[in-house]
Design a protein around this motif. Structure first.
Motif, PDB file in Angstrom:
ATOM      1  N   GLY A  24     -21.491 -51.462  70.423  1.00 24.59           N
ATOM      2  CA  GLY A  24     -21.956 -50.081  70.517  1.00 24.59           C
ATOM      3  C   GLY A  24     -20.839 -49.063  70.407  1.00 24.59           C
ATOM      4  N   TYR A  25     -19.597 -49.514  70.598  1.00 22.72           N
ATOM      5  CA  TYR A  25     -18.505 -48.529  70.762  1.00 22.72           C
ATOM      6  C   TYR A  25     -17.679 -48.288  69.512  1.00 22.72           C
ATOM      7  CZ  TYR A  25     -16.241 -53.027  71.840  1.00 22.72           C
ATOM      8  OH  TYR A  25     -15.828 -54.328  71.811  1.00 22.72           O
ATOM      9  N   LYS A  26     -18.016 -48.949  68.411  1.00 24.57           N
ATOM     10  CA  LYS A  26     -17.238 -48.711  67.188  1.00 24.57           C
ATOM     11  C   LYS A  26     -17.936 -47.617  66.370  1.00 24.57           C
ATOM     12  CE  LYS A  26     -15.714 -53.545  67.055  1.00 24.57           C
ATOM     13  NZ  LYS A  26     -14.296 -53.403  67.386  1.00 24.57           N
ATOM     14  N   ASN A  50     -20.462 -45.141  67.978  1.00 19.01           N
ATOM     15  CA  ASN A  50     -19.973 -44.015  68.784  1.00 19.01           C
ATOM     16  C   ASN A  50     -20.508 -43.983  70.208  1.00 19.01           C
ATOM     17  OD1 ASN A  50     -18.750 -43.011  66.321  1.00 19.01           O
ATOM     18  ND2 ASN A  50     -20.789 -42.349  65.716  1.00 19.01           N
ATOM     19  N   GLY A  51     -20.751 -45.160  70.783  1.00 16.75           N
ATOM     20  CA  GLY A  51     -21.360 -45.228  72.113  1.00 16.75           C
ATOM     21  C   GLY A  51     -20.381 -45.083  73.272  1.00 16.75           C
ATOM     22  N   VAL A  66      -5.181 -34.085  64.731  1.00 18.55           N
ATOM     23  CA  VAL A  66      -5.181 -35.553  64.747  1.00 18.55           C
ATOM     24  C   VAL A  66      -6.012 -36.060  63.577  1.00 18.55           C
ATOM     25  CG1 VAL A  66      -6.164 -37.530  65.984  1.00 18.55           C
ATOM     26  CG2 VAL A  66      -4.752 -35.880  67.214  1.00 18.55           C
ATOM     27  N   ILE A  67      -5.485 -37.064  62.888  1.00 16.89           N
ATOM     28  CA  ILE A  67      -6.268 -37.737  61.845  1.00 16.89           C
ATOM     29  C   ILE A  67      -6.691 -39.067  62.436  1.00 16.89           C
ATOM     30  CG2 ILE A  67      -6.219 -38.714  59.522  1.00 16.89           C
ATOM     31  CD1 ILE A  67      -4.180 -36.567  58.771  1.00 16.89           C
ATOM     32  N   TYR A  68      -7.962 -39.165  62.759  1.00 15.14           N
ATOM     33  CA  TYR A  68      -8.425 -40.321  63.514  1.00 15.14           C
ATOM     34  C   TYR A  68      -8.976 -41.382  62.559  1.00 15.14           C
ATOM     35  CZ  TYR A  68     -10.357 -43.077  67.278  1.00 15.14           C
ATOM     36  OH  TYR A  68     -10.619 -44.104  68.147  1.00 15.14           O
ATOM     37  N   LEU A  69      -8.238 -42.447  62.389  1.00 18.26           N
ATOM     38  CA  LEU A  69      -8.659 -43.535  61.495  1.00 18.26           C
ATOM     39  C   LEU A  69      -8.844 -44.819  62.315  1.00 18.26           C
ATOM     40  CD1 LEU A  69      -6.320 -42.786  58.427  1.00 18.26           C
ATOM     41  CD2 LEU A  69      -8.647 -41.952  58.870  1.00 18.26           C
ATOM     42  N   ASP A  70      -9.495 -44.682  63.461  1.00 16.50           N
ATOM     43  CA  ASP A  70      -9.716 -45.851  64.305  1.00 16.50           C
ATOM     44  C   ASP A  70     -11.138 -45.902  64.857  1.00 16.50           C
ATOM     45  OD1 ASP A  70      -8.814 -48.252  65.172  1.00 16.50           O
ATOM     46  OD2 ASP A  70      -7.406 -47.481  66.664  1.00 16.50           O
ATOM     47  N   GLY A  71     -12.056 -45.279  64.138  1.00 14.95           N
ATOM     48  CA  GLY A  71     -13.459 -45.311  64.548  1.00 14.95           C
ATOM     49  C   GLY A  71     -14.064 -46.700  64.431  1.00 14.95           C
ATOM     50  N   ASN A  72     -13.332 -47.606  63.777  1.00 15.80           N
ATOM     51  CA  ASN A  72     -13.766 -49.002  63.693  1.00 15.80           C
ATOM     52  C   ASN A  72     -13.397 -49.758  64.976  1.00 15.80           C
ATOM     53  OD1 ASN A  72     -11.099 -48.445  62.664  1.00 15.80           O
ATOM     54  ND2 ASN A  72     -10.882 -50.635  62.403  1.00 15.80           N
ATOM     55  N   SER A  73     -12.642 -49.100  65.853  1.00 17.87           N
ATOM     56  CA  SER A  73     -12.263 -49.727  67.114  1.00 17.87           C
ATOM     57  C   SER A  73     -12.949 -49.007  68.272  1.00 17.87           C
ATOM     58  CB  SER A  73     -10.747 -49.638  67.293  1.00 17.87           C
ATOM     59  OG  SER A  73     -10.216 -50.870  67.649  1.00 17.87           O
ATOM     60  N   LEU A  74     -12.793 -47.688  68.282  1.00 17.48           N
ATOM     61  CA  LEU A  74     -13.495 -46.845  69.258  1.00 17.48           C
ATOM     62  C   LEU A  74     -13.954 -45.590  68.537  1.00 17.48           C
ATOM     63  CD1 LEU A  74     -14.382 -46.067  72.146  1.00 17.48           C
ATOM     64  CD2 LEU A  74     -12.141 -44.998  72.447  1.00 17.48           C
ATOM     65  N   ASP A  96      -4.777 -48.717  63.945  1.00 20.00           N
ATOM     66  CA  ASP A  96      -4.318 -49.718  64.905  1.00 20.00           C
ATOM     67  C   ASP A  96      -3.647 -50.873  64.184  1.00 20.00           C
ATOM     68  OD1 ASP A  96      -6.538 -51.201  64.063  1.00 20.00           O
ATOM     69  OD2 ASP A  96      -7.716 -50.761  65.852  1.00 20.00           O
ATOM     70  N   PHE A  97      -3.260 -51.872  64.942  1.00 20.17           N
ATOM     71  CA  PHE A  97      -2.462 -52.975  64.414  1.00 20.17           C
ATOM     72  C   PHE A  97      -3.133 -54.280  64.781  1.00 20.17           C
ATOM     73  CE2 PHE A  97       0.709 -56.261  65.349  1.00 20.17           C
ATOM     74  CZ  PHE A  97       1.358 -56.347  64.124  1.00 20.17           C
ATOM     75  N   ARG A  98      -3.189 -55.190  63.851  1.00 20.68           N
ATOM     76  CA  ARG A  98      -3.711 -56.513  64.148  1.00 20.68           C
ATOM     77  C   ARG A  98      -2.683 -57.555  63.710  1.00 20.68           C
ATOM     78  NH1 ARG A  98      -5.912 -54.276  67.310  1.00 20.68           N
ATOM     79  NH2 ARG A  98      -8.126 -53.964  67.718  1.00 20.68           N
TER      80      ARG A  98
END
Ligand SMILES: Cc1ncc(COP(=O)(O)O)c(C=O)c1O
Length: 407
Positions: free
Chosen positions: A217-219, A222-223, A28-36, A358-360
């Motif tokens: 805290g969750y972006k 990493n909370g 998996v290439i995770y490019l959503d650490g700005n969301s979770l 993600d999508f906005r």
């Protein structure tokens, strides 16, 4: 850039070791650490310790024995180097929205006779909704202006300027120092939402003349999902500002059980009710992922990653997508948005291929780069997969068009 060249960048990356601090699924290439933010490897054990041993065995004595009662400040102290603030000005509490309400209301109350909250059009919705609700309650006006016109919109009726430092859509970043100076020159206070800044870019809250700030805290911290938020109140303001949601945890002596409210003298006055201990155990593990990390390195890598992604996507996809973030990495946070008329379906096709962004609305595909775990080859591979999806119109399937509740 070839994948081999990207691997060489990883080999000389001073933050490469930090990826080991996270559990990320293979392939998996995770490019959503700005969301979770991704799961810190230390989090499950921290949760088990708090639940099974502390709660399970030590029961209520844990409030003293494991100092749960102080976690809102002791865990907040770990945030101090990440945001450039003295620890006595930081507190973990509630959610971002609730913290924002508290600080906004406190700030407005500290500027009596002034009737306006100035903010930016298309600010993150919760920020606007909180401000509108507060304004309705107190008979104030919310003045939302285009992003570049904030300083010029301040006058002697402005009580508070409320801005999101890094825009959740475009990633455009405000000049914190300049806005703080303009707010102060107008006699107003400034409240910052640092949800897309904290843990992603270098911040110097104390050195930038900040008054008040909140953040997720969750972006990038990493909370974990629904993690509590954080509050920053400059120490010079702590005595002057009152918490509008007075509760026993913000009282000077909560266990005196007296009838009248007397606020704690420090940042703790911004607590309201009993802190969420299990959630804070996870957040502490999240903040632990920053141990020994220099935020200057985080910012430098963030810029390199996002620049690489823009270059690779533009070189491969041409005019099929349009960059909707500032082109200059110094003018943006740690994510990139590309516009595409079928952005939602394209993002679902990417996710089906293991590239998670993600999508906005209305048409933005958002890609977050988390310097602690995003690798350079991930960026190149993500651009390759995006190109393949666009060339083959892989996104053009009903299953990718069906909108989920969370986008
Ligand atoms: C700028 C900004 N503020 C606030 C929030 C969320 O607020 P809360 O944590 O209260 O849901 C987000 C969530 O994405 C955000 O991007």
């Amino acid at each position: 850039m070839t994948l081999d060249e990207a691997r060489q960048l990883d080999a000389s990356d001073p933050l490469a070791f930090a990826r080991e601090r996270f559990s990320l699924p293979e392939g998996v290439i995770y490019l959503d650490g700005n969301s979770l933010g991704a799961l810190p490897k230390a989090a499950p054990a921290a949760l088990a310790e708090a639940a099974e041993r502390q709660w399970g065995e030590d029961l209520i004595s844990s409030w003293n024995k494991h100092e749960w009662i102080d976690w809102p400040t002791t865990i907040a102290a770990k945030l101090s180097p990440v945001v450039g603030a003295k620890p006595n000005q930081l507190l973990i509490a509630d959610s971002t929205s609730v913290c924002l309400f508290k600080l906004l209301a406190a700030a407005v109350r500290a500027r009596p006779g002034r009737g306006t909250i100035v903010t930016q059009q298309a600010n993150f919705p919760t920020d606007l909704y909180v401000a509108q609700g507060l304004a309705d309650m107190l008979g104030l006006e919310v003045k939302a202006v285009p992003s570049g016109q904030v300083s010029g919109a301040l006058d002697d009726d402005t009580a508070v300027v409320m801005l999101t430092h890094v825009d959740y859509r475009s990633a455009a970043v405000h000049d914190m120092r300049a806005i703080n100076d303009a707010a102060h020159a107008a006699g107003a206070l400034a409240v910052w939402d640092l949800s897309h800044s904290a843990g992603a870019i270098e911040l110097d809250l104390d050195g930038s003349g900040c008054d008040l700030a909140v953040g997720c805290g969750y972006k990038y911290l990493n909370g974990g999902p629904g993690s509590p938020a954080f509050i920053y109140v400059a120490d010079g303001l702590q005595g002057e500002l009152a918490n509008p949601l007075q509760g026993w945890m913000g009282h000077a002596e909560p266990f005196a059980f007296v009838d009248d409210y007397r606020p704690n003298q420090g940042i703790v006055r911004f607590l309201t009710g009993t802190p969420s201990i299990l959630a804070m155990a996870a957040l502490e593990a999240g903040l632990g992922t920053f141990d020994g990390i220099a935020m200057g390195d985080v910012q430098a890598k963030s810029r390199k990653l996002s620049r690489l992604f823009v270059d690779e996507v533009e070189a491969r996809c041409g005019s099929e997508v349009r960059l909707a973030s500032p082109r200059d990495p110094a003018q943006r946070g740690s994510h990139i948005v590309f516009a595409h008329a079928e952005g939602y379906a394209v993002m679902q096709a990417l996710i089906a291929r293991g590239v998670i962004g993600d999508f906005r609305a209305p048409n933005l595909m958002r890609f977050g780069f988390t310097p602690l775990y995003t690798r350079y080859p991930d960026v190149v591979r993500a651009a390759e997969i995006l190109t393949e999806i666009l060339e083959a119109r892989e996104w053009d399937q009903p299953r990718f068009r069906a909108r989920a509740k969370v986008t």
